[in-house]
Design a protein around this motif. Structure first.
Motif, PDB file in Angstrom:
ATOM      1  N   SER A  32       0.838  -1.186   0.000  1.00 46.59           N
ATOM      2  CA  SER A  32       0.000   0.000   0.000  1.00 46.59           C
ATOM      3  C   SER A  32       0.877   1.241   0.000  1.00 46.59           C
ATOM      4  CB  SER A  32      -0.932   0.001   1.222  1.00 46.59           C
ATOM      5  OG  SER A  32      -1.635   1.224   1.326  1.00 46.59           O
ATOM      6  N   TRP A  33       0.264   2.376  -0.384  1.00 47.12           N
ATOM      7  CA  TRP A  33       0.948   3.658  -0.359  1.00 47.12           C
ATOM      8  C   TRP A  33       1.049   4.205   1.061  1.00 47.12           C
ATOM      9  CZ3 TRP A  33       3.351   7.544  -3.097  1.00 47.12           C
ATOM     10  CH2 TRP A  33       3.248   8.841  -2.618  1.00 47.12           C
ATOM     11  N   LYS A  34       0.131   3.827   1.932  1.00 50.84           N
ATOM     12  CA  LYS A  34       0.043   4.419   3.264  1.00 50.84           C
ATOM     13  C   LYS A  34       1.195   3.957   4.153  1.00 50.84           C
ATOM     14  CE  LYS A  34      -5.005   4.694   3.101  1.00 50.84           C
ATOM     15  NZ  LYS A  34      -6.273   4.306   3.761  1.00 50.84           N
ATOM     16  N   LEU A  35       1.539   4.819   5.102  1.00 49.73           N
ATOM     17  CA  LEU A  35       2.556   4.496   6.087  1.00 49.73           C
ATOM     18  C   LEU A  35       1.944   3.692   7.214  1.00 49.73           C
ATOM     19  CD1 LEU A  35       4.483   7.884   6.429  1.00 49.73           C
ATOM     20  CD2 LEU A  35       5.154   5.893   5.110  1.00 49.73           C
ATOM     21  N   ARG A  36       2.738   2.784   7.754  1.00 49.54           N
ATOM     22  CA  ARG A  36       2.309   2.042   8.933  1.00 49.54           C
ATOM     23  C   ARG A  36       2.717   2.841  10.161  1.00 49.54           C
ATOM     24  NH1 ARG A  36       4.675  -1.935   5.720  1.00 49.54           N
ATOM     25  NH2 ARG A  36       6.596  -1.817   6.934  1.00 49.54           N
ATOM     26  N   LYS A  37       1.799   2.999  11.092  1.00 48.26           N
ATOM     27  CA  LYS A  37       2.083   3.780  12.291  1.00 48.26           C
ATOM     28  C   LYS A  37       3.130   3.114  13.165  1.00 48.26           C
ATOM     29  CE  LYS A  37      -2.465   5.974  12.490  1.00 48.26           C
ATOM     30  NZ  LYS A  37      -3.662   6.225  13.324  1.00 48.26           N
ATOM     31  N   ASN A  38       3.133   1.798  13.168  1.00 52.21           N
ATOM     32  CA  ASN A  38       4.090   1.056  13.981  1.00 52.21           C
ATOM     33  C   ASN A  38       4.880   0.134  13.067  1.00 52.21           C
ATOM     34  OD1 ASN A  38       5.500  -0.466  15.815  1.00 52.21           O
ATOM     35  ND2 ASN A  38       3.744  -0.931  17.110  1.00 52.21           N
ATOM     36  N   PRO A  39       6.207   0.275  12.972  1.00 52.13           N
ATOM     37  CA  PRO A  39       6.961  -0.592  12.061  1.00 52.13           C
ATOM     38  C   PRO A  39       6.917  -2.049  12.447  1.00 52.13           C
ATOM     39  CG  PRO A  39       8.445   0.694  13.450  1.00 52.13           C
ATOM     40  CD  PRO A  39       7.067   1.228  13.658  1.00 52.13           C
ATOM     41  N   PHE A  40       6.619  -2.376  13.706  1.00 52.76           N
ATOM     42  CA  PHE A  40       6.587  -3.760  14.124  1.00 52.76           C
ATOM     43  C   PHE A  40       5.340  -4.485  13.630  1.00 52.76           C
ATOM     44  CE2 PHE A  40       9.267  -1.611  17.237  1.00 52.76           C
ATOM     45  CZ  PHE A  40      10.402  -2.401  17.176  1.00 52.76           C
ATOM     46  N   HIS A 182       5.902  -4.763 -15.811  1.00 50.80           N
ATOM     47  CA  HIS A 182       5.881  -3.775 -14.736  1.00 50.80           C
ATOM     48  C   HIS A 182       5.534  -4.449 -13.412  1.00 50.80           C
ATOM     49  CE1 HIS A 182       6.104  -0.947 -17.963  1.00 50.80           C
ATOM     50  NE2 HIS A 182       4.851  -1.136 -18.349  1.00 50.80           N
ATOM     51  N   GLU A 183       5.991  -3.837 -12.323  1.00 45.58           N
ATOM     52  CA  GLU A 183       5.646  -4.321 -10.994  1.00 45.58           C
ATOM     53  C   GLU A 183       4.258  -3.837 -10.588  1.00 45.58           C
ATOM     54  OE1 GLU A 183       9.468  -5.232  -8.137  1.00 45.58           O
ATOM     55  OE2 GLU A 183       7.910  -3.837  -7.566  1.00 45.58           O
ATOM     56  N   THR A 184       3.654  -4.593  -9.681  1.00 43.17           N
ATOM     57  CA  THR A 184       2.423  -4.114  -9.048  1.00 43.17           C
ATOM     58  C   THR A 184       2.746  -2.898  -8.185  1.00 43.17           C
ATOM     59  OG1 THR A 184       1.447  -6.323  -9.030  1.00 43.17           O
ATOM     60  CG2 THR A 184       0.559  -4.721  -7.477  1.00 43.17           C
ATOM     61  N   TYR A 185       1.933  -1.861  -8.328  1.00 42.94           N
ATOM     62  CA  TYR A 185       2.168  -0.623  -7.574  1.00 42.94           C
ATOM     63  C   TYR A 185       0.830  -0.009  -7.206  1.00 42.94           C
ATOM     64  CZ  TYR A 185       3.451   4.209  -6.543  1.00 42.94           C
ATOM     65  OH  TYR A 185       3.590   5.436  -5.946  1.00 42.94           O
ATOM     66  N   VAL A 190      -2.039   6.893  -8.784  1.00 44.23           N
ATOM     67  CA  VAL A 190      -1.885   5.947  -9.896  1.00 44.23           C
ATOM     68  C   VAL A 190      -1.628   4.566  -9.312  1.00 44.23           C
ATOM     69  CG1 VAL A 190       0.605   6.266 -10.107  1.00 44.23           C
ATOM     70  CG2 VAL A 190      -0.717   5.590 -12.121  1.00 44.23           C
ATOM     71  N   ALA A 191      -1.992   3.546 -10.060  1.00 43.77           N
ATOM     72  CA  ALA A 191      -1.793   2.164  -9.617  1.00 43.77           C
ATOM     73  C   ALA A 191      -1.525   1.286 -10.828  1.00 43.77           C
ATOM     74  CB  ALA A 191      -3.012   1.651  -8.851  1.00 43.77           C
ATOM     75  N   VAL A 192      -0.690   0.272 -10.634  1.00 41.73           N
ATOM     76  CA  VAL A 192      -0.457  -0.772 -11.630  1.00 41.73           C
ATOM     77  C   VAL A 192      -1.033  -2.059 -11.071  1.00 41.73           C
ATOM     78  CG1 VAL A 192       1.252  -2.082 -12.924  1.00 41.73           C
ATOM     79  CG2 VAL A 192       1.607   0.354 -12.521  1.00 41.73           C
ATOM     80  N   ARG A 193      -2.014  -2.616 -11.759  1.00 37.50           N
ATOM     81  CA  ARG A 193      -2.711  -3.811 -11.285  1.00 37.50           C
ATOM     82  C   ARG A 193      -2.596  -4.944 -12.294  1.00 37.50           C
ATOM     83  NH1 ARG A 193      -8.690  -3.189 -10.595  1.00 37.50           N
ATOM     84  NH2 ARG A 193      -8.469  -5.291  -9.728  1.00 37.50           N
ATOM     85  N   TYR A 194      -2.423  -6.147 -11.747  1.00 36.22           N
ATOM     86  CA  TYR A 194      -2.627  -7.382 -12.503  1.00 36.22           C
ATOM     87  C   TYR A 194      -3.776  -8.110 -11.819  1.00 36.22           C
ATOM     88  CZ  TYR A 194       2.021  -6.654 -14.555  1.00 36.22           C
ATOM     89  OH  TYR A 194       3.111  -6.131 -15.216  1.00 36.22           O
ATOM     90  N   PHE A 195      -4.747  -8.548 -12.584  1.00 41.34           N
ATOM     91  CA  PHE A 195      -5.863  -9.247 -11.956  1.00 41.34           C
ATOM     92  C   PHE A 195      -6.466 -10.248 -12.934  1.00 41.34           C
ATOM     93  CE2 PHE A 195      -7.477  -5.309 -13.785  1.00 41.34           C
ATOM     94  CZ  PHE A 195      -8.629  -5.684 -14.444  1.00 41.34           C
ATOM     95  N   VAL A 196      -7.087 -11.257 -12.325  1.00 42.84           N
ATOM     96  CA  VAL A 196      -7.821 -12.287 -13.064  1.00 42.84           C
ATOM     97  C   VAL A 196      -9.303 -11.978 -12.926  1.00 42.84           C
ATOM     98  CG1 VAL A 196      -8.360 -14.746 -13.213  1.00 42.84           C
ATOM     99  CG2 VAL A 196      -6.024 -14.011 -12.713  1.00 42.84           C
ATOM    100  N   ARG A 197     -10.005 -11.959 -14.047  1.00 43.66           N
ATOM    101  CA  ARG A 197     -11.441 -11.645 -14.051  1.00 43.66           C
ATOM    102  C   ARG A 197     -12.201 -12.797 -14.694  1.00 43.66           C
ATOM    103  NH1 ARG A 197     -12.930  -6.704 -17.582  1.00 43.66           N
ATOM    104  NH2 ARG A 197     -12.260  -5.464 -15.778  1.00 43.66           N
ATOM    105  N   VAL A 198     -13.262 -13.233 -14.011  1.00 49.83           N
ATOM    106  CA  VAL A 198     -14.162 -14.260 -14.531  1.00 49.83           C
ATOM    107  C   VAL A 198     -15.485 -13.600 -14.888  1.00 49.83           C
ATOM    108  CG1 VAL A 198     -15.404 -16.398 -14.015  1.00 49.83           C
ATOM    109  CG2 VAL A 198     -13.065 -16.090 -13.208  1.00 49.83           C
TER     110      VAL A 198
END
Length: 389
Positions: A32-40, A182-185, A190-198
């Motif tokens: 995710s783009w968001k920061l984690r409040k606690n690194p642990f 490309h990597e998932t981002y 902006v976002a780079v997604r790979y997904f399977v759709r049925v």
């Protein structure tokens, strides 16, 4: 997933096959783009750490009141009941939070599509197909009439037109030799997604769809040219410092080592800070912006109306590396572990599909006693050494 009309009770589930092979690695969480409040929080701790046991019933002080069998407390093993409740909670959490896997760029994607419905029901369809899509998604404030761009689009038929009468139907699938460039981002705009759709097509009714994301990570080789960073900066006749870092390119678990040398100090410095910044630039024409530094570093968010690009700068972590006024000739060591940053670091991206870029900077800040800030930013390049983080 429910719709009004025929087949609204049909549910589609997609399970991606994961393993511990060289091309697949298990992740602790979805990036995710968001920061984690606690690194642990990123460590592999059990999700249920509350080992409280149900209290035993209160026993009256007067034991003579418990002489009759009807008044004896029930013989309940509270330790067994507490452990069974914990096991049930862990099973429910595993069901609600399935395992997440990261796939290498050359790895095949396979799995099973499960179609479930109540017994005795029947669903008529016009065919079932599965798609593997690689997509760049952009925020509404960035794109110009085209919110996403598909750079991969593959489709296969899972079933010909017919009827589904079984309560559960499993259909395997396998996508081989997919070139995932490309990597998932998942960024701010902006976002780079790979997904399977049925997709299950129905007559006179909207199709039933289900999507499942696939996380892709690209392992890279260490750049052959990885020179040290050395620069002298300052204010004429007031401040002159020299900062040096051992190299410019770092993998995502690397340690930044360097030093700051004070050559001239004629201002009263209160303290010095070192921060790691992530800068995401998205919009059309990002490649032309990457050739020059057209970003205003003083703003966290800057918009270029001429090219309709948006830039957002995020402070990942900030340390105070010096406290007090230095003197001429003093050397301050620098040591910063990228592994300890409470964020999901990504490799440096430069003009992906000419739509976005992600760059990282070291921001060295000096603060004087009048709270004036003197800063210098230096770009570093990040690359991925291993899967799974």
């Amino acid at each position: 997933m429910s719709f009004f009309g025929l087949g609204g009770y049909l549910k589609i589930n997609i399970k991606i096959n994961g393993s511990t092979g060289p091309g697949i690695a298990e992740l602790d969480h979805a990036p995710s783009w968001k920061l984690r409040k606690n690194p642990f929080l990123s460590l592999r701790f059990p999700k249920n750490t509350d080992n409280k046991i149900s209290p035993e019933p209160d026993v009256p002080d007067d034991m003579s009141a418990l002489t009759t069998p009807s008044m004896m407390p029930p013989t309940t093993n509270y330790y067994v009941s507490a452990s069974s409740n914990m096991m049930q909670q862990q099973q429910q959490q595993q069901t609600m939070n399935p395992k997440i896997y990261a796939f290498e760029a050359a790895e095949d994607v396979a799995g099973v599509v499960s179609l479930t419905q109540p017994p005795g029901k029947k669903v008529d369809h016009l065919g079932i197909k599965i798609q593997f899509i690689g997509r760049v998604e952009m925020d509404q404030s960035v794109h110009e009439g085209r919110p996403h761009y598909d750079f991969i689009s593959l489709s296969k038929e899972l079933s010909l037109p017919g009827s589904i009468v079984s309560p559960k139907t499993d259909i395997p699938f396998h996508f081989r030799h997919i070139e995932k460039e490309h990597e998932t981002y998942r960024g701010r705009n902006v976002a780079v997604r790979y997904f399977v759709r049925v997709v299950l097509e129905r007559k006179f009714l909207p199709p039933i769809q289900k999507e499942q994301d696939v996380i892709v990570q690209i392992v890279q080789q260490e750049p052959q040219k990885n020179e040290a960073i050395k620069m002298e900066v300052g204010i004429e006749d007031c401040l002159h410092i020299e900062f040096e870092y051992q190299k410019r390119c770092y993998h995502l678990r690397d340690t930044i080592v360097g030093k700051v040398n004070f050559l001239l100090v004629r201002i009263k410095i209160k303290h010095m800070e070192l921060a790691v910044l992530r800068r995401e630039t998205s919009g059309e024409g990002v490649a032309s912006m990457a050739l020059g530094d057209a970003i205003n570093s003083n703003k966290a968010i800057a918009t270029d109306t001429a090219t309709n690009t948006m830039t957002e700068t995020q402070t990942l972590i900030k340390y105070e590396i010096m406290d007090g006024a230095p003197v001429k000739g003093e050397v301050i060591p620098v040591r910063l572990c990228l592994k300890g940053i409470p964020a999901d670091l990504t490799p440096t991206y430069t003009a992906i599909n000419n739509r976005f870029s992600v760059r990282y900077f070291l921001n060295l800040v000096l603060v004087d006693q009048e709270d004036r800030r003197y800063f210098k930013q230096q770009e570093i390049l990040l690359w991925r050494k291993d899967l799974g983080y």
